[in-house]
Scaffold this motif. Structure first.
Motif, PDB file in Angstrom:
ATOM      1  N   GLN A  15       1.026  -1.253   0.108  1.00 22.31           N
ATOM      2  CA  GLN A  15      -0.109   0.014   0.003  1.00 22.31           C
ATOM      3  C   GLN A  15       0.749   1.133   0.046  1.00 22.31           C
ATOM      4  O   GLN A  15       0.380   2.339  -0.213  1.00 22.31           O
ATOM      5  N   ILE A  16       2.092   1.096   0.182  1.00 26.57           N
ATOM      6  CA  ILE A  16       3.265   2.117   0.107  1.00 26.57           C
ATOM      7  C   ILE A  16       4.384   1.675  -0.663  1.00 26.57           C
ATOM      8  O   ILE A  16       4.440   0.463  -0.758  1.00 26.57           O
ATOM      9  N   PHE A  17       5.233   2.834  -1.163  1.00 25.24           N
ATOM     10  CA  PHE A  17       6.448   2.154  -1.896  1.00 25.24           C
ATOM     11  C   PHE A  17       7.149   3.466  -1.477  1.00 25.24           C
ATOM     12  O   PHE A  17       7.164   4.489  -1.354  1.00 25.24           O
ATOM     13  N   GLY A  18       8.770   3.011  -1.444  1.00 21.82           N
ATOM     14  CA  GLY A  18       9.894   4.153  -1.247  1.00 21.82           C
ATOM     15  C   GLY A  18      11.008   3.590  -1.203  1.00 21.82           C
ATOM     16  O   GLY A  18      11.277   1.984  -0.839  1.00 21.82           O
ATOM     17  N   SER A  19      12.100   4.347  -1.214  1.00 21.02           N
ATOM     18  CA  SER A  19      13.601   3.716  -0.975  1.00 21.02           C
ATOM     19  C   SER A  19      14.375   5.048  -0.213  1.00 21.02           C
ATOM     20  O   SER A  19      13.893   6.135  -0.326  1.00 21.02           O
ATOM     21  N   PRO A  20      15.476   4.813   0.223  1.00 23.10           N
ATOM     22  CA  PRO A  20      16.494   5.725   0.771  1.00 23.10           C
ATOM     23  C   PRO A  20      16.743   6.607  -0.348  1.00 23.10           C
ATOM     24  O   PRO A  20      17.319   7.855  -0.097  1.00 23.10           O
ATOM     25  N   TRP A  21      16.649   6.451  -1.687  1.00 23.98           N
ATOM     26  CA  TRP A  21      17.471   6.966  -2.804  1.00 23.98           C
ATOM     27  C   TRP A  21      16.017   7.919  -3.573  1.00 23.98           C
ATOM     28  O   TRP A  21      16.317   8.039  -4.694  1.00 23.98           O
ATOM     29  N   THR A  22      15.133   8.096  -3.092  1.00 25.66           N
ATOM     30  CA  THR A  22      13.821   8.778  -3.850  1.00 25.66           C
ATOM     31  C   THR A  22      13.693   9.713  -2.943  1.00 25.66           C
ATOM     32  O   THR A  22      12.269   9.833  -2.461  1.00 25.66           O
TER      33      THR A  22
ATOM     34  N   PRO B 130      12.770  -7.750   6.498  1.00 27.00           N
ATOM     35  CA  PRO B 130      12.166  -6.914   5.227  1.00 27.00           C
ATOM     36  C   PRO B 130      13.193  -6.329   4.550  1.00 27.00           C
ATOM     37  O   PRO B 130      14.310  -5.968   4.983  1.00 27.00           O
ATOM     38  N   PHE B 131      13.021  -6.084   3.333  1.00 26.62           N
ATOM     39  CA  PHE B 131      13.888  -5.429   2.175  1.00 26.62           C
ATOM     40  C   PHE B 131      13.973  -4.023   2.926  1.00 26.62           C
ATOM     41  O   PHE B 131      13.235  -3.591   3.118  1.00 26.62           O
ATOM     42  N   LEU B 132      15.210  -3.586   2.776  1.00 26.86           N
ATOM     43  CA  LEU B 132      15.722  -2.146   3.264  1.00 26.86           C
ATOM     44  C   LEU B 132      15.313  -2.205   4.774  1.00 26.86           C
ATOM     45  O   LEU B 132      15.080  -0.987   5.497  1.00 26.86           O
ATOM     46  N   ASN B 133      15.628  -3.310   5.530  1.00 27.17           N
ATOM     47  CA  ASN B 133      15.477  -3.176   7.024  1.00 27.17           C
ATOM     48  C   ASN B 133      16.175  -2.131   7.900  1.00 27.17           C
ATOM     49  O   ASN B 133      17.360  -1.979   7.592  1.00 27.17           O
ATOM     50  N   GLY B 134      15.405  -1.421   8.291  1.00 19.25           N
ATOM     51  CA  GLY B 134      15.811  -0.472   9.430  1.00 19.25           C
ATOM     52  C   GLY B 134      16.427   0.988   8.518  1.00 19.25           C
ATOM     53  O   GLY B 134      16.750   1.887   9.216  1.00 19.25           O
ATOM     54  N   LYS B 135      16.032   1.184   7.300  1.00 17.14           N
ATOM     55  CA  LYS B 135      16.645   2.241   6.555  1.00 17.14           C
ATOM     56  C   LYS B 135      15.393   3.324   6.537  1.00 17.14           C
ATOM     57  O   LYS B 135      14.062   2.751   5.927  1.00 17.14           O
ATOM     58  N   LEU B 136      15.449   4.589   6.547  1.00  9.24           N
ATOM     59  CA  LEU B 136      14.435   5.524   6.240  1.00  9.24           C
ATOM     60  C   LEU B 136      14.191   5.515   4.603  1.00  9.24           C
ATOM     61  O   LEU B 136      15.124   5.702   4.032  1.00  9.24           O
ATOM     62  N   CYS B 137      12.958   5.463   4.325  1.00  5.56           N
ATOM     63  CA  CYS B 137      12.639   5.519   2.813  1.00  5.56           C
ATOM     64  C   CYS B 137      11.518   6.588   2.640  1.00  5.56           C
ATOM     65  O   CYS B 137      10.969   7.032   3.734  1.00  5.56           O
ATOM     66  N   TYR B 138      11.712   6.978   1.494  1.00  9.36           N
ATOM     67  CA  TYR B 138      10.914   8.105   1.089  1.00  9.36           C
ATOM     68  C   TYR B 138      10.150   7.609  -0.183  1.00  9.36           C
ATOM     69  O   TYR B 138      10.627   7.142  -1.194  1.00  9.36           O
ATOM     70  N   GLY B 139       8.681   7.844  -0.065  1.00  7.37           N
ATOM     71  CA  GLY B 139       7.844   7.386  -1.118  1.00  7.37           C
ATOM     72  C   GLY B 139       6.769   7.995  -1.239  1.00  7.37           C
ATOM     73  O   GLY B 139       6.378   9.151  -0.793  1.00  7.37           O
ATOM     74  N   GLU B 140       5.591   7.062  -1.519  1.00  7.51           N
ATOM     75  CA  GLU B 140       4.266   7.437  -1.569  1.00  7.51           C
ATOM     76  C   GLU B 140       3.339   6.520  -0.722  1.00  7.51           C
ATOM     77  O   GLU B 140       3.814   5.504  -0.552  1.00  7.51           O
TER      78      GLU B 140
END
Length: 398
Positions: free
Chosen positions: A280-287, A305-315
């Protein structure tokens, strides 16, 4: 149900059994009359009586009153020799891709055999003494969702070992439309076994009938195949699921968005595994230009989970109001255009993205800067050709 309706449904089963799948039977679409195949025991119990049965099911194998199908069959003196469990396990609590172990159902004492990991196809010794394999799983109608691959292997093993396969049909949350690139042979895998689009517009029972009718099983074999149809089902309606199909599809919102967002599983972008909003959401540290922030962390549905513990930016699409009747690739294109990482490519090096897409063309089109309209235009011919095949196997009002 009146006598005429009963006769019509029995006739439908007979026609399916003998391969007359192109017959399109109008059915009562009054939702008060709707029943899944599992909720029509008057059709399948007589066929299971005095037979040795194996059941392929999981936590979604429920009847309308939430009785577990296996418990219902045991109560009605159906001899169940074994239970086959697909991806995510018998109780549906294993991560995507996690090795599922064999075991025993503590309530009934019935042996459980995993059909995921190294044993995706029932072995001859696992079918020894079995007369019928009964298949009852809630699917979501998307090519890379692996329950249709499990059905394919079950049918193939049934055909090779002289064992009948019976499917209790259930609604497809993405029924009544087709969309996406059609899979090409070189990209066949467990997340895409047949030359079909991402969304193929058939119930799981219709799908099995297509696989059988088109001779898509290994060496062109055909299974002895019986479909227990739904009552009052219409392909343009949407029916709520009784339980989540898998740990990271917890509700109708995630199921609605799943065909469009699953492409991210082949990229450096998270789809929310390890959050309260998977798919229901998507994002990554590089967006970083995208507005919504989240951090994946281990939880029930994603132990690592993928990108465990990393702050992600998305929608955040959890409030997305539209009942999708087509793939929305705008989110994929937006993430790609906002992705800024000089050390890692947007697409994973293992090209899992191409397996999901069923072709390498979509990845190349995104890299080339093609618009969503241009990309979708390139799918048209493949969809038109598939529609000719699909039409032969549509059993419900469309």
């Amino acid at each position: 149900m009146n006598l005429i309706a009963k006769i019509k449904d029995l006739l439908l089963i007979v026609l399916i059994y003998f391969g007359f799948s192109q017959m399109n039977f109008a059915q009562n679409t009054d939702e008060t009359c709707f029943k899944t195949g599992a909720d029509r025991p008057e059709l399948y119990l007589p066929l299971l009586k005095n037979k040795s049965v194996a059941v392929v099911t999981n936590q979604t194998g429920l009847m309308k009153d939430r009785t577990f199908l296996v418990d219902f069959l045991v109560k009605n003196n159906i001899k169940i020799k074994s239970i086959f469990a697909p991806e995510h396990g018998f109780r549906g609590d294993a991560d995507a891709g996690e090795h599922v172990k064999n075991g025993v159902d503590t309530k009934t004492g019935i042996p459980i055999i995993s059909l995921y990991g190294d044993n995706k196809k029932p072995k001859p010794d696992q079918l020894k003494g079995i007369d019928i394999v009964l298949f009852d799983i809630q699917d979501v109608g998307v090519r890379f969702y692996t329950y249709i691959s499990t059905l394919t292997y079950v049918m193939e093993a049934g055909a090779e070992n002289g064992v009948e396969v019976m499917v209790l049909d259930r609604p497809n949350p993405h029924d009544g439309y087709i969309d996406g690139p059609v899979l090409k042979d070189q990209w066949k895998s467990f997340v895409g076994m047949h030359n079909i689009p991402v969304v193929y517009g058939l119930t799981i029972g219709e799908y099995g009938n297509m696989v059988n009718g088109e001779r898509w099983l290994k060496n062109g074999v055909q299974a002895k195949y019986t479909l227990i149809p739904m009552l009052g089902y219409h392909k343009q309606k949407r029916y709520g699921v009784l339980d989540k199909p898998s740990p990271n599809l917890p509700n109708e919102k995630s199921i609605n968005l799943y065909p469009s967002l699953c492409f991210f599983e082949g990229t450096q972008v998270s789809v929310g595994r390890g959050t309260d909003f998977p798919f229901q959401i998507f994002g990554s540290p590089w967006t970083k230009n995208l507005p919504y922030k989240f951090t994946p962390k281990p939880n029930f549905g994603a132990k690592d989970p993928f990108l465990n513990g990393k702050l992600c930016y998305g929608e955040n699409l959890s409030g997305y109001p539209e009942d999708l009747r087509e793939l929305n690739i705008d989110w994929l294109l937006k993430a790609y255009s906002n992705y800024k990482n000089p050390t890692q490519d947007f697409f994973l090096k293992n090209l899992f993205f191409d397996k999901l897409a069923g072709t390498d063309e979509l990845r190349k089109q995104i890299i080339a800067g093609k618009s969503a309209q241009e990309i979708k235009e390139s799918w048209k011919k493949g969809l038109e050709n598939f529609q000719k095949i699909r039409t032969k196997y549509v059993l419900y009002e469309d």
